[in-house]
Design an enzyme around this catalytic site. Structure first.
Site, PDB file in Angstrom:
ATOM      1  N   LYS A   1     -21.556  12.266   5.317  1.00 17.73           N
ATOM      2  CA  LYS A   1     -21.616  11.293   6.412  1.00 17.73           C
ATOM      3  C   LYS A   1     -22.715  11.673   7.393  1.00 17.73           C
ATOM      4  O   LYS A   1     -23.006  12.847   7.634  1.00 17.73           O
ATOM      5  CB  LYS A   1     -20.268  11.252   7.146  1.00 17.73           C
ATOM      6  CG  LYS A   1     -19.116  10.699   6.309  1.00 17.73           C
ATOM      7  CD  LYS A   1     -19.342   9.240   5.945  1.00 17.73           C
ATOM      8  CE  LYS A   1     -18.142   8.643   5.216  1.00 17.73           C
ATOM      9  NZ  LYS A   1     -16.967   8.495   6.069  1.00 17.73           N
TER      10      LYS A   1
ATOM     11  N   GLN B   1      -8.407  20.005   1.319  1.00 16.97           N
ATOM     12  CA  GLN B   1      -9.095  18.864   0.743  1.00 16.97           C
ATOM     13  C   GLN B   1     -10.450  19.368   0.259  1.00 16.97           C
ATOM     14  O   GLN B   1     -10.806  20.521   0.521  1.00 16.97           O
ATOM     15  CB  GLN B   1      -9.279  17.771   1.793  1.00 16.97           C
ATOM     16  CG  GLN B   1     -10.026  18.266   3.021  1.00 16.97           C
ATOM     17  CD  GLN B   1      -9.600  17.568   4.296  1.00 16.97           C
ATOM     18  OE1 GLN B   1      -8.475  17.119   4.428  1.00 16.97           O
ATOM     19  NE2 GLN B   1     -10.528  17.464   5.243  1.00 16.97           N
TER      20      GLN B   1
ATOM     21  N   ASP C   1      -4.917  21.064   8.802  1.00 18.33           N
ATOM     22  CA  ASP C   1      -5.377  19.683   8.911  1.00 18.33           C
ATOM     23  C   ASP C   1      -4.510  18.764   8.048  1.00 18.33           C
ATOM     24  O   ASP C   1      -4.316  19.010   6.859  1.00 18.33           O
ATOM     25  CB  ASP C   1      -6.840  19.613   8.450  1.00 18.33           C
ATOM     26  CG  ASP C   1      -7.478  18.281   8.766  1.00 18.33           C
ATOM     27  OD1 ASP C   1      -7.592  17.956   9.962  1.00 18.33           O
ATOM     28  OD2 ASP C   1      -7.863  17.577   7.813  1.00 18.33           O
TER      29      ASP C   1
ATOM     30  N   GLU D   1      -1.450  19.874  12.403  1.00 12.44           N
ATOM     31  CA  GLU D   1      -2.206  18.767  12.994  1.00 12.44           C
ATOM     32  C   GLU D   1      -1.676  17.489  12.357  1.00 12.44           C
ATOM     33  O   GLU D   1      -2.251  16.946  11.418  1.00 12.44           O
ATOM     34  CB  GLU D   1      -3.709  18.950  12.723  1.00 12.44           C
ATOM     35  CG  GLU D   1      -4.591  17.925  13.422  1.00 12.44           C
ATOM     36  CD  GLU D   1      -5.018  16.782  12.507  1.00 12.44           C
ATOM     37  OE1 GLU D   1      -5.528  15.774  13.021  1.00 12.44           O
ATOM     38  OE2 GLU D   1      -4.848  16.899  11.278  1.00 12.44           O
TER      39      GLU D   1
END
Length: 800
Positions: free
Chosen positions: A386, A446, A516, A545
Site C-alpha cells: 500500500k 498474518q 493484533d 487489540e
C-alpha cells in the site's frame, strides 16, 4: 495428534492445583460438584458448624451425644461408629478483621451425625451429599468466572470486591465472611462482609492478595448468635417478657464465647463477667442487660463474631499476575520514523532505526511511561504494498505497512534490515530496561503475499474457489497486502510455529505482546498458546487489540489475555462515559482489564478531530485516572488531529509512510501536551487509589457535560495505614465553560472524624493547578476548557 490430545489448556492445571490445596468443605454434586478430598474436613453441603455451640443449649458433655436441634451437625462421628464425639473438638481460630497470617486452615468442630446407625440403623448420610444448598444458603458469589472454570484475575496489592447472596429461613440474624487462601491453601485473610442494599441479602467485602500466584477464596455464611440474642433481648426485656429466659440464653452464649480458643485472656474474662451478670438477680434488670450490650462486648463480637451453623461455599480461583498485567502507561511509536532523515539527493526519507529510536525511549521515560510499544518490526512485503494514506499503488520509495509482514528477507522471526540487527535490537531493549521501561512488541498473526510461510506452508491460509489465497477484508475495507491465517487446516503445525516465534522474542527481552486482531483467531488457540508461554515464562503479558463484540472481547480475557483495548475510545458524552466506567469497574472487572488508549494509528475520533487542544487534555485525564492501564500513540502530545476526509484515520497515516516529528521543538514553543501527560503519570505513581480498577465510584453532577468519579484505597506506609482518595471532575464540553454542583457520596470516600474540619467540611487539593478548597456533600465547580477542563483532587487527611 488433535488439539484435544495436546497438553492441558490454560487453567486445567491451575484449577487442579486449587483443588489439591483446598481444605474446605467438600461440595455437593449439584451445579458445583467437587471430588471429595480425604484430607479435607468431612462436613457436606448441608453442614453447619458452630463456633460457640447451639444458641439454646449448654455445651454437651465430651462423652455424650449433644442435642442436634436447632444447631444440627453432619460431621462424621468417631471412627468407631459409636456416634460419640472425640473429647476435644478442634475449633476455628478466627483472624482479626483484615489480618494476614501464614497457617494451615483448621478443621471445624462438629457433633454426631443426625440419622446415624445408633439412631435408626440406617448408615446412609442425612441430609444427602448431593444437595446444592448448605445449611446457610450461599449463592451468586463473585468474582467468579463461568462457575470457576476460569479464574478471576488480580495483581498484587489490588483490592478484590467479593459479593455473595447469603440468606436463611426464619428471622434469626446471620452474617457472612470472605476468606482468602494463598497458593499453598493457607488461610491468609478473613473479612466480615457488609450487608448491601436492604432486602437484597447481598453481602460485600474486599480481599487483597499480596503476591503473584494461584490464589482462591470462599464465602462463609453463619447464624449470628449475638445479634439474634441482642435483638430478642432488647425487645422482650424492654416490655418485661421472658426476662429470665433471655438472660439465661445470654449466660449460655457468653460462657461458650469465653471458651473459644481464639479469644485472648482479656476477652475470655469479659465474656465470663458478662455471663455472670446475666444471671445475677441482685442487680437491676438494666444493669444486667448493659453487661451484655457494653461497648467492650460489642467490639469483641465485631472483631470475632459468635457464629453458629457455619457453612462455606466452594473455593473459587483467583490468578494474581505481575503488576504490568494490570497497571501501566503505554507509549506507542514507529522506530522507523524516529530519527528518520531526508536525503535531498535521492529525494526520499531514510528510515530511522533502533539506534536513533533510543531517543523515543528517553522521551517516553521522561513523560513517565512504563511500556514502549512497537508496531511490527519485521520485513514488509512488496506484493500489493500500500502507498500513502492506504492507496492501492505504492511508489518504489514507499515503505509499506509494517502489518504486511514478510518478504524474501524473512518473516515474523526476522528484523527489517532498515531497522538494524538483533544486536541493535538487544541494545534498544537493554536501554529501555535501564530507564525502568519494558518493550512491548506487536504480534500480528498474518502474512504478506511474500511471506516465506505462503510458499512453505500454504495450508496455513484460506484458499478460495479460484485457487487464490484470500486476503483480509472488513467490508468496505480491503487489505490486499495481508493474508489472514487459517487455524483449521494444520492447527498443530501453525500453533507450534507461533509458539516458536513468541519464544524467540522472549529470548531477546520482550515480555509483553500487543496482539493484533486476536478476535479473528479461534479462542482455543489463544488459551493454548498463552498457557504454554506463561508456563515457561510466567512474566509474559498479552494485550488484545480487539475492537469487536463484547462476548469475544470477554472471551479473549478468559482465554488468558491480561488486558485489552476497549470501547473507551468512542465513549465521549457524560452518559456514555458514566455507563462505561460502571461497566468496566464493576460488571466485567473479574477478568476483563481495559487499557484506555486515547488514540491509535488507525483511530482518530471525531472528538479529537474537532475538540481542539482541550479535547486532548480531557481524554488524557479520563484515561489516566479512570483505568490503571492507559496508552498514547506518538503525536497525541502534538495535538495531531487532521483526518483523512470521510475517515476516522490520520491524514498522512504513519502506517504507510515515515513521519518524523519535532517533539522537543514543540515543548520549547509551549505547543506540546507532554508536560500535562508527565504530570498525569506522576499523579498515577503518587496515588495508589488510581492503581485499582474496581474501586471507582461515579459521583453525581448537575450538568449534562460534567463527569465526576472517585477512587479510594487504604495502604500501609511506614507502618501506618493511610487512606488515599482521588476525586476527578471533568468538563467533556471542549468549547464552553460549564458550571455544576458535584454531589458526593461521602461513604465512598471513607472519611474519618479526623478528616473533617470543625465546620464539617474537608480539604481537597487540586493536583493539576495546586489550588485547594473546602468541600462537603455538595460542591460548586466551574470548568473552563480553555484554561483547565479537569480537577484531579486529593482529599487531605488528618486535618485535626
Amino acid at each position: 495428534m488433535t488439539p484435544d490430545e495436546w497438553p492441558p489448556l490454560r487453567f486445567e492445571r491451575f484449577i487442579a492445583n486449587v483443588r489439591s490445596v483446598s481444605q474446605q468443605n467438600p461440595q455437593p454434586t449439584g451445579h458445583y460438584a467437587r471430588t471429595n478430598d480425604p484430607q479435607e474436613p468431612t462436613s457436606q453441603a448441608g453442614s453447619a458448624q458452630p463456633d460457640v455451640g447451639s444458641r439454646l443449649n449448654a455445651p454437651a458433655p465430651s462423652t455424650g451425644v449433644p442435642d442436634v436441634s436447632p444447631s444440627f451437625q453432619r460431621d462424621h462421628a468417631a471412627a468407631d461408629g459409636s456416634g460419640h464425639q472425640p473429647e476435644e473438638q478442634p475449633r476455628v481460630d478466627l483472624l482479626e478483621e483484615g489480618d494476614v497470617v501464614d497457617r494451615e486452615p483448621t478443621e471445624q468442630h462438629g457433633t454426631a451425625e443426625l440419622g446415624s446407625e445408633s439412631d435408626s440403623g440406617d448408615s446412609s448420610e442425612f441430609p444427602s451429599a448431593d444437595l446444592v444448598y448448605g445449611r446457610i444458603p450461599i449463592t451468586d458469589v463473585s468474582p467468579v468466572v463461568e462457575g470457576g472454570r476460569f479464574p478471576a484475575t488480580a495483581i498484587p496489592g489490588e483490592d478484590i470486591r467479593v459479593s455473595a447472596t447469603v440468606f436463611r429461613e426464619g428471622h434469626d440474624s446471620l452474617g457472612a465472611s470472605a476468606v482468602l487462601y494463598d497458593p499453598q491453601g493457607h488461610e491468609v485473610q478473613r473479612v466480615t462482609m457488609t450487608p448491601g442494599a436492604p432486602g437484597t441479602d447481598r453481602f460485600h467485602a474486599v480481599l487483597r492478595p499480596l503476591a503473584e500466584g494461584h490464589w482462591s477464596f470462599a464465602v462463609e455464611g453463619w447464624s449470628d448468635l449475638y445479634d439474634t440474642w441482642l435483638h430478642a433481648a432488647e425487645i422482650k426485656i424492654g416490655v418485661g417478657q421472658d426476662v429470665e429466659l433471655m438472660f439465661k440464653e445470654g449466660q449460655l452464649l457468653f460462657e461458650a464465647a469465653s471458651k473459644e480458643s481464639s479469644r485472648s485472656a482479656a476477652e475470655a474474662q469479659a465474656f465470663e463477667d458478662a455471663a455472670a451478670r446475666m444471671v445475677d438477680t441482685g442487680l437491676p434488670v438494666e444493669a444486667r442487660l448493659a453487661a451484655g450490650t457494653s461497648a467492650e462486648i460489642k467490639a469483641y463480637v465485631s472483631e470475632r463474631p459468635l457464629r453458629d451453623l457455619l457453612t462455606s461455599s466452594q473455593r473459587f480461583p483467583i490468578e494474581v499476575e505481575r503488576e504490568a498485567a494490570g497497571r501501566g502507561a503505554w507509549y506507542e511509536f514507529f522506530p522507523r520514523s524516529e530519527g528518520a532523515t531526508w536525503d535531498a539527493e535521492a529525494g526520499r526519507w531514510i528510515s530511522g532505526n533502533f539506534t536513533t529510536a533510543v531517543e523515543a525511549l528517553d522521551r517516553a521515560a521522561a513523560m513517565g511511561f512504563d511500556v514502549a510499544y512497537l508496531p511490527p518490526i519485521h520485513p514488509i512485503g512488496r506484493n500489493h504494498r500500500k502507498g500513502p494514506n492506504n492507496s492501492l499503488e505504492a511508489g518504489p520509495q514507499d515503505p509499506g505497512s509494517p502489518w504486511a509482514i514478510g518478504s524474501a528477507e524473512g518473516g515474523h522471526d526476522t528484523i527489517h534490515p532498515d531497522l538494524g540487527t538483533f544486536e541493535d535490537f538487544d541494545k534498544f531493549v537493554a536501554h529501555a530496561h535501564e530507564l525502568g521501561m519494558e518493550v512491548a512488541l506487536d504480534l500480528a498473526l498474518q502474512a504478506s503475499p511474500d511471506h516465506p510461510w505462503v510458499a512453505e506452508h500454504p495450508q496455513w491460509f484460506t484458499t478460495r474457489a479460484d485457487g487464490s489465497i484470500a486476503y483480509a477484508e472488513n467490508p468496505p475495507k480491503k487489505y490486499q497486502d495481508i493474508y489472514p491465517l487459517n487455524f483449521d487446516n494444520d492447527p498443530q503445525g501453525l500453533a507450534r510455529e507461533v509458539l516458536r516465534v513468541v519464544e524467540l522474542w522472549i529470548s531477546h527481552g520482550v515480555d509483553i505482546f500487543r496482539v493484533d486482531n486476536p478476535h479473528t483467531k479461534p479462542l482455543w488457540f489463544w488459551e493454548w498458546l498463552i498457557a504454554r508461554v506463561r508456563e515457561e515464562h510466567p512474566n509474559t503479558v498479552f494485550l488484545a487489540e480487539a475492537f469487536t463484540r463484547p462476548a469475544m472481547m470477554q472471551g479473549l480475557a478468559k482465554a488468558g489475555f491480561q488486558q485489552s483495548y476497549s470501547y473507551f475510545t468512542w465513549r465521549n458524552t457524560k452518559e456514555e462515559i458514566e455507563e462505561y466506567l460502571e461497566e468496566v469497574s464493576h460488571e466485567t472487572s473479574s477478568a476483563y482489564r481495559p487499557n484506555f488508549f486515547v488514540n491509535t494509528p488507525d483511530i482518530l475520533t471525531e472528538y479529537l478531530q474537532f475538540g481542539g487542544p482541550a479535547a486532548f487534555k480531557v481524554r488524557a485525564a479520563l484515561a489516566s485516572t479512570a483505568s490503571p492501564l492507559w496508552g498514547v500513540y506518538a503525536g497525541y502530545e502534538l495535538f495531531e488531529h487532521v483526518a483523512r476526509p470521510g475517515a476516522e484515520e490520520y491524514m498522512d497515516n504513519e502506517k504507510f509512510e515515515l513521519r518524523p516529528r519535532d517533539f522537543q521543538g514543540a515543548v520549547d514553543r509551549g505547543e506540546s501536551l507532554a508536560p500535562y501527560i508527565t504530570r498525569l503519570n506522576e499523579i498515577r505513581r503518587d496515588h495508589p487509589a488510581l492503581g485499582d480498577l474496581q474501586n471507582l465510584t461515579v459521583q453525581s453532577t448537575t450538568d449534562s457535560a460534567i463527569v465526576a468519579y472517585s477512587k479510594t484505597k487504604t495502604v500501609e506506609r511506614d507502618g501506618h495505614e493511610v487512606k488515599d482518595t482521588v476525586i476527578v471532575v471533568i468538563n467533556t464540553d471542549t468549547h464552553a465553560t460549564r458550571e455544576a454542583t458535584v454531589w458526593l457520596d461521602l461513604d465512598s470516600l471513607d472519611l474519618g472524624d479526623h478528616d473533617f474540619n470543625e465546620d464539617g467540611s474537608f480539604w481537597v487539593d487540586d493536583l493539576i493547578s495546586g489550588a485547594s478548597w473546602k468541600w462537603g456533600t455538595h460542591n460548586y465547580v466551574r470548568l473552563d476548557p480553555y484554561i483547565e477542563p479537569a480537577h484531579i483532587l486529593n482529599i487531605r487527611r488528618n486535618v485535626k
